[in-house]
Design a protein around this motif. Structure first.
Motif, PDB file in Angstrom:
ATOM      1  N   ASN A   1     -51.433  24.081 -32.966  1.00 13.96           N
ATOM      2  CA  ASN A   1     -50.838  25.270 -33.598  1.00 13.96           C
ATOM      3  C   ASN A   1     -51.890  26.174 -34.245  1.00 13.96           C
ATOM      4  OD1 ASN A   1     -48.099  24.594 -32.981  1.00 13.96           O
ATOM      5  ND2 ASN A   1     -48.172  23.093 -34.645  1.00 13.96           N
ATOM      6  N   ASN A   2     -53.020  26.318 -33.570  1.00 11.51           N
ATOM      7  CA  ASN A   2     -54.125  27.185 -34.002  1.00 11.51           C
ATOM      8  C   ASN A   2     -54.828  26.685 -35.263  1.00 11.51           C
ATOM      9  OD1 ASN A   2     -55.788  29.487 -33.533  1.00 11.51           O
ATOM     10  ND2 ASN A   2     -54.664  30.665 -35.051  1.00 11.51           N
ATOM     11  N   GLU A   3     -54.561  25.451 -35.655  1.00 13.86           N
ATOM     12  CA  GLU A   3     -55.197  24.918 -36.858  1.00 13.86           C
ATOM     13  C   GLU A   3     -56.594  24.370 -36.584  1.00 13.86           C
ATOM     14  OE1 GLU A   3     -52.500  22.075 -38.455  1.00 13.86           O
ATOM     15  OE2 GLU A   3     -50.983  23.582 -39.024  1.00 13.86           O
ATOM     16  N   LEU A   4     -56.954  24.229 -35.310  1.00 14.90           N
ATOM     17  CA  LEU A   4     -58.288  23.755 -34.951  1.00 14.90           C
ATOM     18  C   LEU A   4     -59.326  24.873 -35.058  1.00 14.90           C
ATOM     19  CD1 LEU A   4     -60.165  21.550 -33.769  1.00 14.90           C
ATOM     20  CD2 LEU A   4     -59.481  22.323 -31.490  1.00 14.90           C
ATOM     21  N   LEU A   5     -58.988  26.049 -34.518  1.00 16.36           N
ATOM     22  CA  LEU A   5     -59.938  27.167 -34.475  1.00 16.36           C
ATOM     23  C   LEU A   5     -59.565  28.322 -35.397  1.00 16.36           C
ATOM     24  CD1 LEU A   5     -60.424  27.255 -30.587  1.00 16.36           C
ATOM     25  CD2 LEU A   5     -61.956  26.221 -32.271  1.00 16.36           C
ATOM     26  N   ASN A   6     -58.289  28.381 -35.784  1.00 18.77           N
ATOM     27  CA  ASN A   6     -57.805  29.457 -36.671  1.00 18.77           C
ATOM     28  C   ASN A   6     -58.198  30.850 -36.158  1.00 18.77           C
ATOM     29  OD1 ASN A   6     -56.645  27.725 -38.757  1.00 18.77           O
ATOM     30  ND2 ASN A   6     -58.762  27.159 -39.214  1.00 18.77           N
ATOM     31  N   LEU A   7     -57.910  31.090 -34.900  1.00 17.99           N
ATOM     32  CA  LEU A   7     -58.254  32.376 -34.290  1.00 17.99           C
ATOM     33  C   LEU A   7     -57.248  33.452 -34.698  1.00 17.99           C
ATOM     34  CD1 LEU A   7     -59.176  31.155 -30.701  1.00 17.99           C
ATOM     35  CD2 LEU A   7     -60.756  31.840 -32.509  1.00 17.99           C
ATOM     36  N   GLU A   8     -57.774  34.612 -35.058  1.00 16.34           N
ATOM     37  CA  GLU A   8     -56.915  35.748 -35.419  1.00 16.34           C
ATOM     38  C   GLU A   8     -56.874  36.796 -34.322  1.00 16.34           C
ATOM     39  OE1 GLU A   8     -58.563  37.055 -39.134  1.00 16.34           O
ATOM     40  OE2 GLU A   8     -57.373  35.605 -40.274  1.00 16.34           O
ATOM     41  N   MET A   9     -57.742  36.639 -33.320  1.00 18.90           N
ATOM     42  CA  MET A   9     -57.799  37.522 -32.159  1.00 18.90           C
ATOM     43  C   MET A   9     -58.216  36.688 -30.954  1.00 18.90           C
ATOM     44  SD  MET A   9     -57.183  40.770 -32.829  1.00 18.90           S
ATOM     45  CE  MET A   9     -56.943  41.801 -34.297  1.00 18.90           C
ATOM     46  N   PRO A  10     -57.910  37.117 -29.740  1.00 16.20           N
ATOM     47  CA  PRO A  10     -58.359  36.376 -28.556  1.00 16.20           C
ATOM     48  C   PRO A  10     -59.876  36.404 -28.424  1.00 16.20           C
ATOM     49  CG  PRO A  10     -57.372  38.469 -27.922  1.00 16.20           C
ATOM     50  CD  PRO A  10     -57.098  38.286 -29.380  1.00 16.20           C
ATOM     51  N   THR A  11     -60.450  35.340 -27.862  1.00 15.46           N
ATOM     52  CA  THR A  11     -61.888  35.291 -27.619  1.00 15.46           C
ATOM     53  C   THR A  11     -62.249  36.213 -26.449  1.00 15.46           C
ATOM     54  OG1 THR A  11     -61.723  33.470 -26.039  1.00 15.46           O
ATOM     55  CG2 THR A  11     -61.948  32.891 -28.378  1.00 15.46           C
ATOM     56  N   VAL A  12     -63.548  36.427 -26.263  1.00 14.98           N
ATOM     57  CA  VAL A  12     -63.980  37.333 -25.196  1.00 14.98           C
ATOM     58  C   VAL A  12     -63.560  36.806 -23.823  1.00 14.98           C
ATOM     59  CG1 VAL A  12     -66.277  36.261 -25.102  1.00 14.98           C
ATOM     60  CG2 VAL A  12     -65.940  38.565 -24.180  1.00 14.98           C
ATOM     61  N   ASN A  13     -63.645  35.491 -23.599  1.00 13.34           N
ATOM     62  CA  ASN A  13     -63.249  34.975 -22.287  1.00 13.34           C
ATOM     63  C   ASN A  13     -61.741  34.998 -22.095  1.00 13.34           C
ATOM     64  OD1 ASN A  13     -63.686  32.806 -24.288  1.00 13.34           O
ATOM     65  ND2 ASN A  13     -62.974  31.405 -22.707  1.00 13.34           N
ATOM     66  N   MET A  14     -60.975  34.921 -23.195  1.00 11.00           N
ATOM     67  CA  MET A  14     -59.520  35.081 -23.086  1.00 11.00           C
ATOM     68  C   MET A  14     -59.177  36.502 -22.664  1.00 11.00           C
ATOM     69  SD  MET A  14     -58.213  32.994 -26.457  1.00 11.00           S
ATOM     70  CE  MET A  14     -56.460  33.280 -26.136  1.00 11.00           C
ATOM     71  N   LEU A  15     -59.888  37.479 -23.230  1.00 11.57           N
ATOM     72  CA  LEU A  15     -59.643  38.878 -22.857  1.00 11.57           C
ATOM     73  C   LEU A  15     -59.983  39.111 -21.391  1.00 11.57           C
ATOM     74  CD1 LEU A  15     -61.131  40.704 -25.987  1.00 11.57           C
ATOM     75  CD2 LEU A  15     -58.715  40.517 -25.373  1.00 11.57           C
ATOM     76  N   ALA A  16     -61.162  38.621 -20.980  1.00 14.10           N
ATOM     77  CA  ALA A  16     -61.585  38.818 -19.588  1.00 14.10           C
ATOM     78  C   ALA A  16     -60.605  38.152 -18.627  1.00 14.10           C
ATOM     79  CB  ALA A  16     -62.995  38.269 -19.393  1.00 14.10           C
ATOM     80  N   TRP A  17     -60.148  36.951 -18.974  1.00 15.81           N
ATOM     81  CA  TRP A  17     -59.192  36.241 -18.109  1.00 15.81           C
ATOM     82  C   TRP A  17     -57.871  36.994 -18.038  1.00 15.81           C
ATOM     83  CZ3 TRP A  17     -54.384  34.036 -19.094  1.00 15.81           C
ATOM     84  CH2 TRP A  17     -53.865  33.258 -18.054  1.00 15.81           C
ATOM     85  N   ALA A  18     -57.387  37.481 -19.186  1.00 15.46           N
ATOM     86  CA  ALA A  18     -56.111  38.203 -19.206  1.00 15.46           C
ATOM     87  C   ALA A  18     -56.184  39.454 -18.348  1.00 15.46           C
ATOM     88  CB  ALA A  18     -55.740  38.569 -20.644  1.00 15.46           C
ATOM     89  N   ILE A  19     -57.291  40.166 -18.430  1.00 17.75           N
ATOM     90  CA  ILE A  19     -57.464  41.410 -17.678  1.00 17.75           C
ATOM     91  C   ILE A  19     -57.634  41.152 -16.189  1.00 17.75           C
ATOM     92  CG2 ILE A  19     -59.080  43.335 -17.273  1.00 17.75           C
ATOM     93  CD1 ILE A  19     -59.581  43.337 -20.318  1.00 17.75           C
ATOM     94  N   MET A  20     -58.369  40.096 -15.838  1.00 13.44           N
ATOM     95  CA  MET A  20     -58.779  39.901 -14.453  1.00 13.44           C
ATOM     96  C   MET A  20     -57.966  38.863 -13.684  1.00 13.44           C
ATOM     97  SD  MET A  20     -61.127  42.105 -14.169  1.00 13.44           S
ATOM     98  CE  MET A  20     -61.702  41.645 -12.534  1.00 13.44           C
ATOM     99  N   GLU A  21     -57.395  37.841 -14.366  1.00  8.39           N
ATOM    100  CA  GLU A  21     -56.837  36.715 -13.630  1.00  8.39           C
ATOM    101  C   GLU A  21     -55.422  36.318 -14.016  1.00  8.39           C
ATOM    102  OE1 GLU A  21     -59.619  33.399 -12.855  1.00  8.39           O
ATOM    103  OE2 GLU A  21     -61.053  34.496 -14.100  1.00  8.39           O
TER     104      GLU A  21
END
Length: 262
Positions: free
Chosen positions: A50-70
């Motif tokens: 439930n995001n408690e491991l990384l506590n991300l508030e925005m997608p990472t760069v590879n998440m963005l690239a994957w979302a856009i491209m794949e």
């Protein structure tokens, strides 16, 4: 009209540059969007912790690239890269000017963890360079971090291997082989040496090759090994055995093995 479109496409590509896009991303986006984190670690973070491991508030760069491209919401037609860069450029300008969660291409499951993004203005030149950055992100990342096949010798250190896996958030893929094994050589030539397979392995696994005629299998796998080569063992980043796959595999089936352990 056709001539004008071709001219605009040519100008777009002349001005587009991956390194320029990377610099723009680093200067304008990296303060919010973290760098590369393996997808296995991201899956653990979102779907198990439930995001408690990384506590991300925005997608990472590879998440963005994957979302856009794949992803299923990817932008543009992969078979038409010239038009695709323009479509990505337009999407980036529109979304950054008016961030709307309903217009996001990120996975719906993870959107609930993100904070509201403030509007941001970028120029046409910046947008096209960012488009190029995302289009070429995966290829350039793989070039800068080439596939690491660790051929273990008798002096390997299990603690160091575990530390590396835990830092990268990757599983282990242990490959039991031998120099006299015909099917090992056949599978290496027809499957393991393929760039597509190496990319899939490198995304989520630390690949350990062990010649069982000379080197003892790590993580106490000797007890599970039945003497058949090739045999593949999949283990967690903590060295816990998940599955054992004796025998040689064709490309399609081997890809399924890689997928089913994530």
């Amino acid at each position: 009209m056709k001539f004008l479109l071709s001219f605009l496409l040519m100008i777009t590509f002349l001005n587009a540059d991956y390194n320029e896009g990377k610099e723009i991303f680093d200067n304008k986006c990296a303060s919010c969007h973290k760098g590369y984190i393996s997808f296995s670690k991201l899956k653990e973070n979102y779907f198990q912790r439930n995001n408690e491991l990384l506590n991300l508030e925005m997608p990472t760069v590879n998440m963005l690239a994957w979302a856009i491209m794949e992803s299923s919401r990817k932008i543009g037609d992969p078979s038409d890269p010239e038009m695709r860069v323009i479509e990505i450029e337009e999407y980036l300008k529109e979304y950054l000017a008016n961030p709307d969660i309903n217009n996001s291409i990120c996975d719906a499951h993870v959107l609930k963890y993100y904070k509201k993004k403030e509007p941001m203005s970028i120029s046409d030149e910046e947008a096209v360079n960012l488009a190029y950055f995302f289009m070429e992100y995966k290829e350039n990342r793989l070039k800068s971090t080439p596939q690491k096949i660790k051929v273990l010798d008798k002096k390997y250190n299990e603690k160091e291997l575990l530390k590396e896996a835990q830092e990268q958030g990757k599983h282990f893929l242990v490959y039991a082989t031998s120099q006299s094994c015909y099917f090992c050589k056949k599978m290496k030539r027809e499957v393991l040496d393929l760039e597509e397979i190496q990319e899939k392995i490198n995304d989520d696994y630390i690949f350990l090759e062990v010649d069982v005629d000379f080197v003892t299998l790590p993580f106490n796998l000797k007890k599970k090994f039945k003497g058949m080569t090739p045999t593949f063992f999949v283990l967690t980043q903590d060295g816990v055995l998940l599955n054992t796959y004796p025998g040689a595999w064709v490309k399609k089936d081997f890809i399924e093995i890689l997928k089913e352990n994530l």
